[in-house]
Every structure is written in C-alpha cells, then in structure tokens.
Design a protein around this motif. Structure first.
Motif, mmCIF file in Angstrom:
data_model
loop_
_atom_site.group_PDB
_atom_site.id
_atom_site.type_symbol
_atom_site.label_atom_id
_atom_site.label_comp_id
_atom_site.label_asym_id
_atom_site.label_seq_id
_atom_site.Cartn_x
_atom_site.Cartn_y
_atom_site.Cartn_z
ATOM 1 N N ARG A 1 -89.975 36.467 -27.737
ATOM 2 C CA ARG A 1 -90.348 35.826 -26.470
ATOM 3 C C ARG A 1 -89.139 35.730 -25.553
ATOM 4 O O ARG A 1 -87.989 35.795 -25.985
ATOM 5 N N ASN A 2 -89.404 35.512 -24.274
ATOM 6 C CA ASN A 2 -88.330 35.371 -23.292
ATOM 7 C C ASN A 2 -87.698 33.986 -23.374
ATOM 8 O O ASN A 2 -88.375 33.013 -23.707
ATOM 9 N N PRO A 3 -86.408 33.875 -23.060
ATOM 10 C CA PRO A 3 -85.756 32.557 -23.065
ATOM 11 C C PRO A 3 -86.392 31.622 -22.042
ATOM 12 O O PRO A 3 -86.799 32.046 -20.958
ATOM 13 N N ARG A 4 -86.473 30.335 -22.387
ATOM 14 C CA ARG A 4 -86.928 29.331 -21.447
ATOM 15 C C ARG A 4 -85.725 28.790 -20.680
ATOM 16 O O ARG A 4 -84.582 28.995 -21.115
ATOM 17 N N PRO A 5 -85.947 28.119 -19.558
ATOM 18 C CA PRO A 5 -84.817 27.567 -18.791
ATOM 19 C C PRO A 5 -83.922 26.688 -19.660
ATOM 20 O O PRO A 5 -84.405 25.818 -20.380
ATOM 21 N N GLY A 6 -82.623 26.952 -19.621
ATOM 22 C CA GLY A 6 -81.665 26.163 -20.390
ATOM 23 C C GLY A 6 -81.365 26.718 -21.765
ATOM 24 O O GLY A 6 -80.419 26.272 -22.423
ATOM 25 N N GLU A 7 -82.163 27.668 -22.229
ATOM 26 C CA GLU A 7 -81.923 28.267 -23.546
ATOM 27 C C GLU A 7 -80.891 29.386 -23.442
ATOM 28 O O GLU A 7 -80.784 30.051 -22.408
ATOM 29 N N ALA A 8 -80.140 29.570 -24.529
ATOM 30 C CA ALA A 8 -79.090 30.587 -24.539
ATOM 31 C C ALA A 8 -79.246 31.487 -25.755
ATOM 32 O O ALA A 8 -79.543 31.026 -26.857
ATOM 33 N N ASN A 9 -79.032 32.782 -25.544
ATOM 34 C CA ASN A 9 -79.110 33.752 -26.633
ATOM 35 C C ASN A 9 -78.012 33.480 -27.660
ATOM 36 O O ASN A 9 -76.854 33.266 -27.306
ATOM 37 N N GLY A 10 -78.393 33.440 -28.932
ATOM 38 C CA GLY A 10 -77.432 33.187 -29.999
ATOM 39 C C GLY A 10 -77.257 31.722 -30.316
ATOM 40 O O GLY A 10 -76.712 31.363 -31.357
ATOM 41 N N ARG A 11 -77.740 30.848 -29.440
ATOM 42 C CA ARG A 11 -77.674 29.399 -29.681
ATOM 43 C C ARG A 11 -79.055 28.849 -30.039
ATOM 44 O O ARG A 11 -79.238 28.217 -31.072
ATOM 45 N N ASP A 12 -80.029 29.095 -29.162
ATOM 46 C CA ASP A 12 -81.393 28.615 -29.412
ATOM 47 C C ASP A 12 -82.178 29.622 -30.247
ATOM 48 O O ASP A 12 -82.887 29.254 -31.177
ATOM 49 N N TYR A 13 -82.064 30.875 -29.891
ATOM 50 C CA TYR A 13 -82.684 31.986 -30.620
ATOM 51 C C TYR A 13 -81.834 33.227 -30.422
ATOM 52 O O TYR A 13 -81.002 33.298 -29.510
#
Length: 211
Positions: free
Chosen positions: A53-65
């Motif tokens: 899925r696409n990142p949601r606002p405030g999410e970061a690659n490698g941190r949240d998913y």
C-alpha cells in the motif's frame, strides 16, 4: 477478512527471543508498545513489516513499513523470505525474516505487531517467540474508545468491532498465548506486560553489560 495467507518453514534465528504482540484495534496495544519502547529503548526493537500500500501522511519508508511494489513482494514471498504474509483490502502485508534478524543482530528483543491470522501462521514456524494478547475489558468499552477517535466511518467502525469480537474469542483459546492482558487500566496493563517480558529483558541486559 484475509484473502490469502501463506507461511514458509524457517530455521531458528539466533539472538533474543522475539515477542509477538496482538489484539484488536482500540485495545491500547500501540500505547503500551510506545511505553515499552520508551522505557527500554536499548532492549527492544520493532520489526518493520512490508506492504504494497501507499504511505499515509506522516509515515516514512523503513520506519513505519517497507513500501514495495506487488512484484517485488511477490518475488520475496516466492523465495521464502517472509515469515508470514497476508492480503487485506487489495494490499499485501508481511513480515520478512530479514526484518526480524536485523533487530536480533543488535541484541534486541524483536517486537512483531501481528494480527490473529499471523499468530496462527507463526505458530507453524521455528521462530519460538513470546505470544502476548492485549484485550479490551469489554466490547462496550472498545466501541466507546473507537468512537472517541472519530477517525472511522460507521461501516469501518462496525468492521473493526466485528473483527475485535473474533479476536477476543481467539485470545481465549487454551495454550495459544503466554499472556493475555486485559487493558482496563493502562498502568496496570503495562506492569503486566513488563512482568511477562522481564526474564528476556534481563537476559538482554546481561549480554549488553558483558559485551
């Protein structure tokens, strides 16, 4: 709820015993996790899942998913790189062996925040984690908590409540969890969570002090 579930056999991993944490949305799992990570920032590490899925606002690659394409994730699944994976609402989610090993390699207890289907799948592997379920005191309290968030449509809220009802029954299965914690009072629930993990916490601290 899940369109497809898949698990491959995996060899036992070296390092501290991981923790599988599960429970319905609104039970307070995220709040307890944050408290645990804050108090024991040098003991626990978080397993970062993969998703298409696409990142949601405030999410970061490698941190949240780890945000990947469907093709890349399917390739990893076919290669046996995932402990578990699922498809939900048209998106794929999964926990890779590498994500767990990256935490264990730092002598940290890897926390896996996984749903009830994931628990069943991990039971079929050699991961041998500590299984903990966080539950609300009642469906009525859970509904009140979810409605107070005001982040869900009525349809989505009812879906979450239905899933939570199944989750609460699931947590009562004998021998499935090492600890089932009812989050009626946050501080009490947190003390129970720490108590369930204190032996592994102390083991990690001993290794850290001797290294």
């Amino acid at each position: 709820m899940f369109m497809r579930y898949f698990v491959r056999h995996m060899s036992a991993m070296a390092g501290p015993k991981p923790v599988v944490l599960t429970g319905p949305s609104g039970a307070g799992k995220s709040t307890l996790l944050k408290k645990l990570m804050k108090e024991f920032d040098n003991v626990f590490g978080f397993s970062v899942s993969h998703t298409t899925r696409n990142p949601r606002p405030g999410e970061a690659n490698g941190r949240d998913y780890h945000y990947v394409t469907r093709e890349a994730m399917q390739s990893g699944i076919d290669s046996g790189d995932f402990i578990e994976h699922a498809e939900f609402s048209g998106n794929m989610y999964g926990t890779s062996k590498a994500a767990v090993q990256a935490v264990q390699a730092r002598n940290l207890i890897c926390i896996l925040d996984i749903d009830m289907q994931g628990v069943r799948s991990i039971k079929k592997t050699d991961l041998n984690p500590i299984y903990i379920s966080i539950q609300p005191p009642s469906m009525e309290v859970l509904e009140e908590r979810l409605r107070e968030r005001k982040t869900e449509s009525e349809e989505n809220l009812l879906k979450r409540l239905n899933a939570a009802h199944v989750d609460m029954k699931f947590s009562q299965e004998p021998g499935l969890f090492d600890a089932v914690i009812v989050n009626d009072n946050l501080e009490d629930a947190y003390e129970q969570l720490k108590s369930s993990l204190i032996e592994e916490i102390n083991n990690v601290k001993k290794v850290t002090m001797s290294s």
